[in-house]
Enzyme design. Structure first.
Site, PDB file in Angstrom:
ATOM      1  N   VAL A 115      29.194  51.505  43.416  1.00 19.90           N
ATOM      2  CA  VAL A 115      29.222  50.899  42.361  1.00 19.90           C
ATOM      3  C   VAL A 115      29.963  49.550  42.496  1.00 19.90           C
ATOM      4  CG1 VAL A 115      30.909  50.894  40.061  1.00 19.90           C
ATOM      5  CG2 VAL A 115      29.719  53.120  41.109  1.00 19.90           C
ATOM      6  N   CYS A 116      30.986  49.423  42.792  1.00 19.57           N
ATOM      7  CA  CYS A 116      31.946  48.081  42.935  1.00 19.57           C
ATOM      8  C   CYS A 116      31.045  46.984  43.756  1.00 19.57           C
ATOM      9  CB  CYS A 116      33.381  48.173  43.376  1.00 19.57           C
ATOM     10  SG  CYS A 116      34.218  49.357  42.171  1.00 19.57           S
TER      11      CYS A 116
END
Length: 207
Positions: A115-116
């Site tokens: 995600v990040c």
């Protein structure tokens, strides 16, 4: 394919969501290994004088504040606290801070990998940056999840790398003015390298 090397003049480092709460979820490395790798990337950023940007997601909630190893290791970094955006590049202040570095090569590490790190890397690639995902200074909760994230990034043209690869490419030559400082980072964060250095110094009667 061309080989345009990472240098201290063309690269910047982005630390995306290295926050205490999120770090608790990293299971793809043990806690000591992960912390060591993050500290190593921080140290290389300092030794080679790279611009650095730290960003957080909802730091006043369960994601937690910036990991001390990052916050204390990079006291001069630009910090962007995102109030809610999951993809760091959806935050205008973060995107502007990255652009302001003037660097086209971005070394990105993040929690979590899928995600990040992945979202920021994919957006940076779309914006025309050359993106390197520093995988051992990133992490997530499951190896399969990490493998899928890496495959997605590589498919998009993002380059996987580790902190050792980053450091060696930045250094280029052990005779560099920062060679000794770089060697110290290697000795502190890569045990066999530390042993090599200690053996060399001992043989020369310097230790």
């Amino acid at each position: 394919m061309s080989y345009d090397r990472i240098t201290s003049d063309n690269a910047a480092v982005l630390f995306v969501d290295h926050q205490t709460g999120l770090a608790n979820g990293v299971q793809t490395q043990n806690p000591a290994e992960f912390l060591n790798n993050v500290k190593a990337l921080v140290a290389l950023t300092t030794v080679h004088g790279l611009p650095s940007i730290i960003t957080t997601s909802a730091a006043d909630g369960p994601n937690g504040p910036i990991m001390p190893a990052v916050a204390q290791g990079l006291p001069n970094a630009t910090i962007v606290h995102r109030p809610g955006e999951i993809n760091a590049f959806d935050n205008a202040d973060f995107a502007a801070a990255v652009k302001a570095t003037g660097r086209k090569k971005l070394l990105i590490a993040g929690i979590s990998t899928e995600v990040c790190l992945a979202f920021a890397a994919l957006s940076a690639k779309e914006l025309g940056y050359e993106v390197y995902a520093v995988l051992d200074a990133s992490g997530t909760w499951d190896k399969r999840v990490e493998d899928v994230a890496i495959a997605r990034m590589v498919q998009a043209g993002i380059i996987p790398i580790t902190w050792v690869g980053v450091g060696a490419e930045l250094l280029g030559d052990w005779r560099s003015p920062v060679g000794e400082a770089h060697g110290k980072v290697m000795g502190e964060h890569l045990p066999f390298s530390g042993n090599n250095i200690a053996g060399y110094l001992s043989a020369k009667g310097l230790a």
